[in-house]
Structure formats: C-alpha cells, structure tokens
Design a protein around this motif. Sequence first.
Motif, PDB file in Angstrom:
ATOM      1  N   GLY A 193       0.959  -1.075  -0.097  1.00 54.55           N
ATOM      2  CA  GLY A 193      -0.134  -0.023  -0.069  1.00 54.55           C
ATOM      3  C   GLY A 193       0.831   1.248  -0.089  1.00 54.55           C
ATOM      4  O   GLY A 193       2.078   1.155   0.304  1.00 54.55           O
ATOM      5  N   PRO A 194       0.092   2.418   0.113  1.00 53.88           N
ATOM      6  CA  PRO A 194      -1.165   2.601  -0.185  1.00 53.88           C
ATOM      7  C   PRO A 194      -1.645   2.252  -1.503  1.00 53.88           C
ATOM      8  O   PRO A 194      -1.109   2.201  -2.596  1.00 53.88           O
ATOM      9  CB  PRO A 194      -1.350   3.996   0.262  1.00 53.88           C
ATOM     10  CG  PRO A 194      -0.271   4.805  -0.398  1.00 53.88           C
ATOM     11  CD  PRO A 194       0.761   3.981  -0.031  1.00 53.88           C
ATOM     12  N   TYR A 195      -2.993   1.683  -1.334  1.00 53.50           N
ATOM     13  CA  TYR A 195      -3.601   1.285  -2.386  1.00 53.50           C
ATOM     14  C   TYR A 195      -4.844   2.222  -2.943  1.00 53.50           C
ATOM     15  O   TYR A 195      -5.238   3.093  -2.025  1.00 53.50           O
ATOM     16  CB  TYR A 195      -4.381  -0.283  -2.582  1.00 53.50           C
ATOM     17  CG  TYR A 195      -3.230  -1.139  -1.949  1.00 53.50           C
ATOM     18  CD1 TYR A 195      -2.315  -1.324  -2.760  1.00 53.50           C
ATOM     19  CD2 TYR A 195      -3.351  -1.886  -0.973  1.00 53.50           C
ATOM     20  CE1 TYR A 195      -1.271  -2.303  -2.476  1.00 53.50           C
ATOM     21  CE2 TYR A 195      -2.504  -2.807  -0.798  1.00 53.50           C
ATOM     22  CZ  TYR A 195      -1.203  -3.135  -1.474  1.00 53.50           C
ATOM     23  OH  TYR A 195      -0.581  -3.948  -1.101  1.00 53.50           O
ATOM     24  N   VAL A 196      -5.034   2.418  -4.232  1.00 51.86           N
ATOM     25  CA  VAL A 196      -6.214   3.165  -4.695  1.00 51.86           C
ATOM     26  C   VAL A 196      -7.228   2.282  -5.257  1.00 51.86           C
ATOM     27  O   VAL A 196      -6.927   1.583  -6.201  1.00 51.86           O
ATOM     28  CB  VAL A 196      -5.749   4.311  -5.867  1.00 51.86           C
ATOM     29  CG1 VAL A 196      -6.642   5.229  -6.530  1.00 51.86           C
ATOM     30  CG2 VAL A 196      -4.448   5.115  -5.274  1.00 51.86           C
ATOM     31  N   THR A 197      -8.406   2.587  -4.953  1.00 50.39           N
ATOM     32  CA  THR A 197      -9.645   1.800  -5.623  1.00 50.39           C
ATOM     33  C   THR A 197      -9.921   2.657  -6.926  1.00 50.39           C
ATOM     34  O   THR A 197     -10.541   3.677  -6.973  1.00 50.39           O
ATOM     35  CB  THR A 197     -10.852   1.901  -4.547  1.00 50.39           C
ATOM     36  OG1 THR A 197     -10.507   1.199  -3.448  1.00 50.39           O
ATOM     37  CG2 THR A 197     -11.990   1.124  -5.357  1.00 50.39           C
ATOM     38  N   GLU A 198      -9.622   1.805  -7.917  1.00 54.15           N
ATOM     39  CA  GLU A 198      -9.789   2.543  -9.284  1.00 54.15           C
ATOM     40  C   GLU A 198     -11.261   2.123  -9.566  1.00 54.15           C
ATOM     41  O   GLU A 198     -12.094   2.948 -10.502  1.00 54.15           O
ATOM     42  CB  GLU A 198      -9.026   1.779 -10.405  1.00 54.15           C
ATOM     43  CG  GLU A 198      -7.429   1.857 -10.080  1.00 54.15           C
ATOM     44  CD  GLU A 198      -7.130   3.235 -10.132  1.00 54.15           C
ATOM     45  OE1 GLU A 198      -7.807   4.065 -10.963  1.00 54.15           O
ATOM     46  OE2 GLU A 198      -5.988   3.705  -9.636  1.00 54.15           O
ATOM     47  N   ASP A 199     -11.836   0.948  -9.309  1.00 54.89           N
ATOM     48  CA  ASP A 199     -13.411   0.941  -9.470  1.00 54.89           C
ATOM     49  C   ASP A 199     -13.886  -0.288  -8.590  1.00 54.89           C
ATOM     50  O   ASP A 199     -12.778  -1.179  -8.171  1.00 54.89           O
ATOM     51  CB  ASP A 199     -13.665   0.325 -10.947  1.00 54.89           C
ATOM     52  CG  ASP A 199     -14.770   0.703 -11.677  1.00 54.89           C
ATOM     53  OD1 ASP A 199     -15.911   1.066 -10.809  1.00 54.89           O
ATOM     54  OD2 ASP A 199     -14.881   0.854 -12.915  1.00 54.89           O
ATOM     55  N   VAL A 200     -15.148  -0.438  -8.505  1.00 61.54           N
ATOM     56  CA  VAL A 200     -15.821  -1.527  -7.668  1.00 61.54           C
ATOM     57  C   VAL A 200     -17.023  -2.073  -8.414  1.00 61.54           C
ATOM     58  O   VAL A 200     -17.660  -1.425  -9.101  1.00 61.54           O
ATOM     59  CB  VAL A 200     -16.455  -0.800  -6.360  1.00 61.54           C
ATOM     60  CG1 VAL A 200     -17.008  -2.057  -5.433  1.00 61.54           C
ATOM     61  CG2 VAL A 200     -15.403  -0.062  -5.390  1.00 61.54           C
ATOM     62  N   TYR A 201     -17.106  -3.534  -8.336  1.00 56.05           N
ATOM     63  CA  TYR A 201     -17.953  -4.424  -8.935  1.00 56.05           C
ATOM     64  C   TYR A 201     -18.804  -5.162  -8.038  1.00 56.05           C
ATOM     65  O   TYR A 201     -18.305  -5.975  -7.140  1.00 56.05           O
ATOM     66  CB  TYR A 201     -17.073  -5.210 -10.045  1.00 56.05           C
ATOM     67  CG  TYR A 201     -16.202  -4.534 -10.771  1.00 56.05           C
ATOM     68  CD1 TYR A 201     -16.593  -3.919 -12.026  1.00 56.05           C
ATOM     69  CD2 TYR A 201     -14.862  -4.283 -10.427  1.00 56.05           C
ATOM     70  CE1 TYR A 201     -15.662  -3.320 -12.736  1.00 56.05           C
ATOM     71  CE2 TYR A 201     -13.933  -3.591 -10.956  1.00 56.05           C
ATOM     72  CZ  TYR A 201     -14.333  -3.270 -12.271  1.00 56.05           C
ATOM     73  OH  TYR A 201     -13.329  -2.411 -13.234  1.00 56.05           O
ATOM     74  N   PRO A 202     -20.208  -5.001  -8.011  1.00 59.97           N
ATOM     75  CA  PRO A 202     -20.995  -5.700  -7.165  1.00 59.97           C
ATOM     76  C   PRO A 202     -21.025  -7.065  -7.300  1.00 59.97           C
ATOM     77  O   PRO A 202     -20.983  -7.458  -8.563  1.00 59.97           O
ATOM     78  CB  PRO A 202     -22.321  -5.045  -7.608  1.00 59.97           C
ATOM     79  CG  PRO A 202     -22.026  -4.573  -8.908  1.00 59.97           C
ATOM     80  CD  PRO A 202     -20.903  -3.876  -9.058  1.00 59.97           C
ATOM     81  N   LEU A 203     -21.229  -7.888  -6.426  1.00 59.61           N
ATOM     82  CA  LEU A 203     -21.364  -9.340  -6.422  1.00 59.61           C
ATOM     83  C   LEU A 203     -22.944  -9.487  -6.059  1.00 59.61           C
ATOM     84  O   LEU A 203     -23.231  -9.687  -4.638  1.00 59.61           O
ATOM     85  CB  LEU A 203     -20.581 -10.031  -5.553  1.00 59.61           C
ATOM     86  CG  LEU A 203     -19.286  -9.909  -5.941  1.00 59.61           C
ATOM     87  CD1 LEU A 203     -18.179 -10.710  -4.750  1.00 59.61           C
ATOM     88  CD2 LEU A 203     -18.934 -10.710  -7.291  1.00 59.61           C
ATOM     89  N   ASN A 204     -23.823  -9.415  -6.981  1.00 58.42           N
ATOM     90  CA  ASN A 204     -25.295  -9.310  -6.623  1.00 58.42           C
ATOM     91  C   ASN A 204     -26.009 -10.240  -7.256  1.00 58.42           C
ATOM     92  O   ASN A 204     -27.379 -10.041  -7.381  1.00 58.42           O
ATOM     93  CB  ASN A 204     -26.044  -7.757  -6.729  1.00 58.42           C
ATOM     94  CG  ASN A 204     -25.574  -7.265  -8.072  1.00 58.42           C
ATOM     95  OD1 ASN A 204     -25.240  -8.042  -8.860  1.00 58.42           O
ATOM     96  ND2 ASN A 204     -26.035  -6.131  -8.141  1.00 58.42           N
ATOM     97  N   LEU A 205     -25.678 -11.146  -8.106  1.00 63.57           N
ATOM     98  CA  LEU A 205     -26.594 -12.108  -8.912  1.00 63.57           C
ATOM     99  C   LEU A 205     -26.903 -13.215  -7.615  1.00 63.57           C
ATOM    100  O   LEU A 205     -26.558 -13.405  -6.859  1.00 63.57           O
ATOM    101  CB  LEU A 205     -25.253 -12.907  -9.426  1.00 63.57           C
ATOM    102  CG  LEU A 205     -26.213 -14.002 -10.418  1.00 63.57           C
ATOM    103  CD1 LEU A 205     -26.741 -13.256 -11.661  1.00 63.57           C
ATOM    104  CD2 LEU A 205     -24.890 -14.915 -11.103  1.00 63.57           C
TER     105      LEU A 205
END
Length: 183
Positions: free
Chosen positions: A167-179
Amino acid sequence: MPRLFTALTLPEDVRMWMTGLRGGLRNARFIDPENYHVTLRFIGDVDERVADEVAHTLSRIRRAPVPVTISGLGSFGNKKQPHSVWARVEPTPELMELQADQERALQRMGLPAEARRFTPHVTIARCKGATSREVADWLTVRGAFCAPPFVAEEFALLSSRASVGGGPYVTEDVYPLNLARAA
C-alpha cells in the motif's frame, strides 16, 4: 502506468480484529489495516488503454456474494528466508469460482495467465530480514487466529505504487457481487 490487481477488501470490523496480529516479529514491515485485502488476480503494470479494457472486462463478471472465512496463519518464502506472513482465507467454491472467472476473462482479453497458483490469503507483514525461527515462533504463538466471517458483496480493481508493496492502494473501480443465488 498503473500497477493493477483485483481484490476483496475487508470490512472495518474484520480489519480491526486483524490488528491484534501486528507486532512481535523483528524486521517485519506490517501492512496498515486499511490495506488488508484478498488478492484475486495480479494484473501488473499496464498502460491506460489496457487499464480501461480491464475495467470494462471486469464489469461483465456476474457472481453472487462470496462468503469469506479467515482462519489460521502461514508464511511464504523458503526454509532459509521467509518473505511474508499471512492469514489464511478458506478457499470456498464461491471464492475459487470468482477468481477463475476473472482469470479467464483477463486471459481472453490477451493478458498472460497468472504464473502462481491462487492461494487465498491476507498479507499481514513483509519479513525482510526476519529469520525462519522468528517467523515460526510468531506463527506458533498466533497460529489459532480466526476473524469473524463476512460476506463480500463486491470486488475491487485496485492500483498500487511499484516501489515496495503493501500500500497505499487506490480503488480504481468496484464491481457488485449481486447475482441471485440459485435456490
């Protein structure tokens, strides 16, 4: 040029639970709790065009939420020189399938296969200079560790600096797990 990887991030209560593992290992650099995660797929250094394609490819992955259980500790390296200590993540079918989906999708877009076998874990510390005996003693004292289980409802595309890891890490994108799960 970003250095990318996908991961499950940990809820705050689990990260705080894991802070009890910090310390007690000479010459170890402990990871900051806000950077604890379960790496699913290391992608590496890519240009912006490939990074955009990776983000788009990951957005098409559809999976149900993933139960996560962290229990036990271990180390990577060899008998002479361990290089990190980690908390074991139970390799559930849901977790393994999510990782395999990402691996297949990224290979289809032309990225090389991940060279290492997927071993789900959360890195606790990097052990530059710690001896095998010191690591073994640290693991023995803390080996029965387990954290509260949780359900991951998303995975993230993270970036890091190439320099030191951890780290430090940067969140570039988030993807839902909602199936919806099959009945």
